[in-house]
Design a protein around this motif. Structure first.
Motif, PDB file in Angstrom:
ATOM      1  N   ALA A  23       0.820  -1.208   0.000  1.00  0.00           N
ATOM      2  CA  ALA A  23       0.000   0.000   0.000  1.00  0.00           C
ATOM      3  C   ALA A  23       0.850   1.253   0.000  1.00  0.00           C
ATOM      4  O   ALA A  23       0.564   2.216  -0.700  1.00  0.00           O
ATOM      5  N   THR A  24       1.934   1.223   0.784  1.00  0.00           N
ATOM      6  CA  THR A  24       2.672   2.461   0.958  1.00  0.00           C
ATOM      7  C   THR A  24       3.630   2.754  -0.183  1.00  0.00           C
ATOM      8  O   THR A  24       3.856   3.907  -0.505  1.00  0.00           O
ATOM      9  N   LEU A  26       3.011   2.472  -3.103  1.00  0.00           N
ATOM     10  CA  LEU A  26       2.241   3.166  -4.131  1.00  0.00           C
ATOM     11  C   LEU A  26       2.484   4.657  -3.990  1.00  0.00           C
ATOM     12  O   LEU A  26       2.673   5.392  -4.951  1.00  0.00           O
ATOM     13  N   LEU A  27       2.448   5.086  -2.727  1.00  0.00           N
ATOM     14  CA  LEU A  27       2.598   6.501  -2.459  1.00  0.00           C
ATOM     15  C   LEU A  27       4.005   6.980  -2.798  1.00  0.00           C
ATOM     16  O   LEU A  27       4.184   8.004  -3.440  1.00  0.00           O
ATOM     17  N   THR A  28       4.987   6.205  -2.372  1.00  0.00           N
ATOM     18  CA  THR A  28       6.354   6.702  -2.494  1.00  0.00           C
ATOM     19  C   THR A  28       6.897   6.613  -3.910  1.00  0.00           C
ATOM     20  O   THR A  28       7.409   7.582  -4.446  1.00  0.00           O
ATOM     21  N   ALA A  92      -6.091  -3.889  -9.664  1.00  0.00           N
ATOM     22  CA  ALA A  92      -5.133  -3.314  -8.712  1.00  0.00           C
ATOM     23  C   ALA A  92      -3.934  -2.700  -9.435  1.00  0.00           C
ATOM     24  O   ALA A  92      -3.433  -1.639  -9.054  1.00  0.00           O
ATOM     25  N   ARG A  95      -4.944   0.599 -10.979  1.00  0.00           N
ATOM     26  CA  ARG A  95      -5.046   1.645  -9.963  1.00  0.00           C
ATOM     27  C   ARG A  95      -3.664   2.173  -9.611  1.00  0.00           C
ATOM     28  O   ARG A  95      -3.441   3.371  -9.506  1.00  0.00           O
ATOM     29  N   MET A  98      -2.187   4.168 -12.665  1.00  0.00           N
ATOM     30  CA  MET A  98      -2.823   5.464 -12.914  1.00  0.00           C
ATOM     31  C   MET A  98      -2.434   6.495 -11.862  1.00  0.00           C
ATOM     32  O   MET A  98      -2.558   7.696 -12.083  1.00  0.00           O
ATOM     33  N   GLY A  99      -2.001   6.021 -10.685  1.00  0.00           N
ATOM     34  CA  GLY A  99      -1.561   6.948  -9.662  1.00  0.00           C
ATOM     35  C   GLY A  99      -0.100   7.334  -9.816  1.00  0.00           C
ATOM     36  O   GLY A  99       0.417   8.145  -9.059  1.00  0.00           O
ATOM     37  N   ALA A 117     -13.862   6.213 -10.133  1.00  0.00           N
ATOM     38  CA  ALA A 117     -12.822   6.914  -9.370  1.00  0.00           C
ATOM     39  C   ALA A 117     -11.904   7.698 -10.300  1.00  0.00           C
ATOM     40  O   ALA A 117     -11.481   8.806  -9.978  1.00  0.00           O
ATOM     41  N   TYR A 118     -11.617   7.144 -11.460  1.00  0.00           N
ATOM     42  CA  TYR A 118     -10.741   7.827 -12.410  1.00  0.00           C
ATOM     43  C   TYR A 118     -11.435   9.068 -12.979  1.00  0.00           C
ATOM     44  O   TYR A 118     -10.815  10.093 -13.198  1.00  0.00           O
ATOM     45  N   GLN A 123      -9.188  11.966 -14.584  1.00  0.00           N
ATOM     46  CA  GLN A 123      -8.114  11.279 -15.300  1.00  0.00           C
ATOM     47  C   GLN A 123      -8.565  10.702 -16.632  1.00  0.00           C
ATOM     48  O   GLN A 123      -7.778  10.092 -17.331  1.00  0.00           O
TER      49      GLN A 123
END
Lengths: 444, 287
Positions: A23-24, A26-28, A92, A95, A98-99, A117-118, A123
């Protein structure tokens, strides 16, 4: 002591680290699921198209090759590169991609809730005006299919795969042996159930452990009882739509079927995916199977004799007093290509999408056993592996006043899981029809 | 060996650097980030939006949390009882020196070498009500699904714990048994008065591993029951997976993850303390 606790501690955390890190990161870093995205620069842009990587991907591979060599690609100054993502990981991965900064330019999806969501994150390119202004796209596809991929009346996708309506399959030899005809009304269906049970045959195969085969029953029942408007409201975010009397009635019909033994005793331990339900059906232990059109190719692969000689198909029966048209269809109208709003070459992306309306593309789909959703497909169906089944499917969808997208694909992902859980509770008897309705009304 | 390390009488701290680095990058950093994400709302697109304690509030109000904690506790206790009894008996038996026991022990160990996913898929097929070995709706009933998970977990991990007990039992000095035998102690008396007390530390080790293992149990549940029927086998790790990778609710999933970290850490510290697992006391006191 130090060494003992730390090695034991490592064991404690490993599982969480793997998942939590998923999960994380993805952010970094925005895991580079889609590899090298953007253009290479030399003589035009290379667009990335992210696609669900199953057998049908052959059709998209040919389309890419055709497009890259075409005049349209030259004038739009862009080529396409296909990025295949295997099976269940697709949503998944999409997702994640796209981020990230390496988002694909063109993306495969199921329309409806799968792209909500997109769309909300701005987007996706709104294709409504493009389609209206382009004769190829405007008249190229069956209207019900084109509409089913959109949101709130706007189009965000171009149909790009075969149609997958849910069909009532039946075992011809079992039906002949017991002198039965496929049901056209609900009363007939109940009558057939009673006769089959007397003969010791389970009326319906059901892969209940996957839950989505259970969902198909509710989709059709709600549509036949209350019409497609009932789910249309829910799909557009109105949770109170679950309170429609049609939903309660459909849930009661389901409960009655289960109590009546229509699915046999162990259906919750049967899976569709691992072949359990198709085997029960093909071996005559169950007489019917409500399933997506892919049941045909599944049976052809696992039990070719049965598929060729004894597999019959029919539409879901009419319900007396129901307001839904008996010609309505549920299932997956098809899959769609959408365009990322951040693409560097929108013209090239749209030029590529136009290939999906071409006759060459439709022919490739037919050869692969799929039924195209293009308006000209009817003339190509004789080349299908089973023309009779192909024509039945095509006409079913072409004549359908409404094609309701599978609920789990149509609703928001945050609603999808609890919805499926509630459906499962209804089927295993942990919930009642009225508790089912009130639980769904509480979903946001 | 370098001069500096000899001078200190122990390896230089720099030797720990790669380990510490990997640990920080792949363990500590994601954990800190997950904790941060638990205070945000994020669906995987765009930037996480801070929402304060909302996810934690929701977590504490979620009836599924209570259910999954209860399930996790039940799973832990049941698995512990099942696995300990079987692997203790098997381990003590396998500690004998005969040739066939060595071969059998090697065969027993095989399930532990298979991946959890493969094992879960295998048992899913075996439990099919139409074509399996038990032709009942096992996974469709709450107790059936729960017991299936306990059994499959046991089938996979008992070999490992058997190995621990075998090692432990072999460490027991033969003289104890010989002396007891001279005093007239029978087989059962020797087992309860010598073997069992001598295996105290082994039991603690294997117990801690079992408890911690049940807290992080996941693949079997995912493949065998998907948390079902209904939500009857939705244990904490599964809840986290569902929130994160099915609903794309990464904020809430991170809250569940952080809660799980805290619970598991607390529990294993408690176990270590209660069992004296870390104390390294000798079992041979007075010998």
């Amino acid at each position: 002591m130090g060494s003992t606790t730390s090695s034991e501690g490592g064991r404690t955390f490993s599982r969480r680290w793997v998942l939590g890190a998923g999960a994380t990161t993805l952010l970094t870093t925005g895991v580079t699921a889609c590899g090298s995205g953007g253009g290479s620069g030399s003589g035009g842009d290379t667009l990335t198209a992210l696609v669900y990587g199953d057998d049908a991907v052959k059709v998209q591979e040919k389309a890419v090759a055709r497009f890259n060599g075409s005049a349209a690609a030259k004038s739009a100054k862009g080529t396409v590169k296909l990025q295949k993502v295997p099976g269940t990981e697709y949503p998944a991965k999409l997702r994640t991609a796209m981020g990230s900064p390496n988002a694909p330019d063109v993306l495969f999806n199921w329309g409806g809730g799968s792209i909500k969501a997109y769309r909300e994150a701005d987007q996706l390119v709104d294709l409504t005006d493009t389609i209206k202004g382009d004769p190829v796209l405007k008249d190229g596809f069956l209207p019900s299919v084109l509409a089913a991929g959109g949101l709130d009346g706007r189009n965000y996708g171009i149909p790009m795969r075969g149609m997958q309506p849910v069909i009532l399959f039946y075992n011809k030899s079992v039906f002949t042996e017991h002198k039965l005809q496929p049901p056209t009304t609900w009363d007939q269906l109940l009558d057939i159930n009673a006769k089959l049970k007397k003969a010791g045959i389970t009326p319906f195969a059901l892969g209940g452990s996957d839950i989505w085969p259970e969902l198909m029953w509710l989709e059709y029942l709600v549509d036949r009882i209350g019409g497609p408007e009932v789910f249309e409201r829910i799909k557009n975010g109105d949770a109170s739509g679950w309170g429609d009397p049609a939903v309660l009635k459909a849930a009661q019909y389901v409960r009655d079927l289960i109590d009546d033994g229509a699915f046999g005793k162990g259906f919750s331990s049967v899976s569709y995916v691992n072949g359990g339900a198709p085997a029960v059906f093909a071996q005559g232990k169950a007489a019917m199977h409500l399933m997506g059109s892919w049941e045909y190719s599944t049976q052809l692969g696992k039990f070719p004799e049965f598929a060729k000689n004894n597999l019959g198909w029919a539409a879901f029966p009419e319900i007396e007093g129901g307001s839904g048209d008996v010609r309505n269809v549920v299932g997956n109208p098809t899959n769609y290509w959408s365009v990322n709003a951040r693409t560097r070459n929108k013209d090239a992306a749209i030029a590529f999408l136009k290939d999906c309306a071409s006759e060459a593309y439709a022919k490739d789909l037919v050869a692969n056993g799929d039924i195209p959703t293009t308006s000209n497909a009817a003339g190509l169906l004789d080349a299908a592996p089973n023309p009779e089944f192909a024509r039945f499917q095509y006409e079913m969808v072409e004549q359908a006043p409404a094609f309701t997208l599978s609920w789990d694909q149509a609703v928001d992902p945050s609603v999808q899981t609890p919805m499926l859980t509630e459906i499962n509770k209804l089927f295993v008897g942990q919930s009642t029809p009225s508790r089912f309705v009130s639980a769904l009304q509480g979903l946001r | 060996m370098t001069a500096s390390s000899t001078r200190a009488g122990r390896p230089h701290a720099a030797w720990a650097l790669p380990g510490v680095l990997f640990f920080s990058v792949f363990a500590v950093a994601p954990m800190v980030l997950a904790f941060y994400l638990s205070f945000t709302e994020w669906n995987g697109l765009g930037d996480p939006r801070p929402v304060g304690l909302a996810n934690w509030q929701r977590l504490l109000d979620d009836p599924r949390l209570t259910q999954s904690l209860w399930l996790t506790a039940l799973l832990t206790v049941t698995s512990w009882a099942f696995q300990t009894v079987v692997s203790l008996l098997l381990g003590v038996w396998a500690a004998g020196r005969q040739r066939n026991r060595a071969v059998l022990s090697a065969i027993f160990f095989v399930p532990f070498l298979l991946s959890s996913t493969a094992i879960a898929l295998l048992f899913f097929a075996l439990l099919d009500p139409n074509f399996g070995i038990i032709q009942q709706d096992t996974l469709g009933s709450s107790s059936g699904a729960f017991l299936a998970i306990v059994f499959v977990g046991g089938w996979q991990f008992i070999p490992f714990h058997t190995l621990l007990y075998q090692g432990g039992a072999r460490q027991i000095p033969e003289v104890l048994h010989q002396a007891a035998a001279i005093d007239g102690a029978g087989r059962y008396r020797r087992f309860f008065s010598i073997t069992l007390p001598q295996l105290r530390n082994t039991m603690a080790t294997s117990g801690v591993l079992m408890v911690v293992g049940s807290l992080t149990y996941f693949e079997t549940v995912l493949i065998l029951t998907q948390g079902g029927p209904g939500t009857d086998t939705a244990i904490l790790p599964y809840l986290m997976y569902e929130a994160g990778f099915k609903s794309y609710d990464f904020g809430y999933a991170s809250a569940v993850a952080s809660f799980l970290v805290a619970t598991a850490t607390g529990l294993s510290l408690l176990l270590v303390r209660m069992t004296g697992f870390g104390a390294m006391r000798s079992t041979r006191e007075g010998m």
